[in-house]
Scaffold this active site. Structure first.
Site, PDB file in Angstrom:
ATOM      1  CG  HIS A 122      -7.690   1.826   5.812  1.00  0.00           C
ATOM      2  ND1 HIS A 122      -6.413   2.323   5.778  1.00  0.00           N
ATOM      3  CD2 HIS A 122      -8.253   2.358   6.921  1.00  0.00           C
ATOM      4  CE1 HIS A 122      -6.224   3.117   6.816  1.00  0.00           C
ATOM      5  NE2 HIS A 122      -7.329   3.165   7.525  1.00  0.00           N
ATOM      6  CB  CYS A 181      -3.992  -2.224   6.551  1.00  0.00           C
ATOM      7  SG  CYS A 181      -4.861  -0.667   6.214  1.00  0.00           S
TER       8      CYS A 181
HETATM    9 MN    MN Z   1      -7.875   4.180   9.445  1.00  0.00          MN
END
Ligand code: MN
Length: 148
Positions: A68, A116
């Site tokens: 991420h 994200c």
């Molecule tokens: Mn995750």
């Protein structure tokens, strides 16, 4: 295909972007998290999402092969990455590497909103086993973090 420009309609809200539940799966622990998918173009092979954790809320403690890339956009809180806990606030960058345990927790008096970036094609998150949790909780900072 959506319009090239989708204006903001509020504070971290956008036209033609639905505010959804964080996860659909039942029995996955989290509290007070919403999800908005901002970009999901197959040509990019990635997705950009905006998550917002309400005060006192938290994302699922999980790990997975995919990474991420996170940019904090609003509020403050704490983040577990691997075996460390960090304070985070607006505009901090958080990298979650492959297979690192991670969880985002908003402060009790502030939300925690973050962008994200993630691979479009990715493996499913793994949840900790009781043994994993026991091992993580041998570290006092993590035990305190997971205790809220
Ligand atoms: Mn995750």
């Amino acid at each position: 295909m959506s319009e090239p420009v989708r204006p903001k309609t509020g504070n971290l809200r956008w036209r033609d972007v639905d505010v959804r539940a964080y996860k659909q799966e039942p029995d996955v622990p989290y509290r007070d998290v919403t999800r908005q998918v901002l970009f999901d173009d197959p040509a990019l092979a990635s997705q950009l999402r905006y998550f917002e954790v309400a005060p006192g809320g938290y994302t699922t403690l999980e790990r997975h092969e995919h990474a991420h890339a996170v940019v904090i956009q609003r509020g403050r809180g704490r983040v577990l990455v691997g075996e460390r806990v960090f304070e985070v606030r607006e505009h901090d960058l958080v990298h979650v590497p492959a297979l690192a345990w991670h969880q985002f927790r908003a402060a009790h008096d502030a939300p925690l909103g973050f962008l994200c970036m993630v691979n479009a094609t990715r493996d499913r998150p793994q949840l900790p086993t009781p043994d994993d949790l026991a091992r993580l909780c041998t570290l006092p900072a993590i035990a305190a973090f997971l205790g809220g």
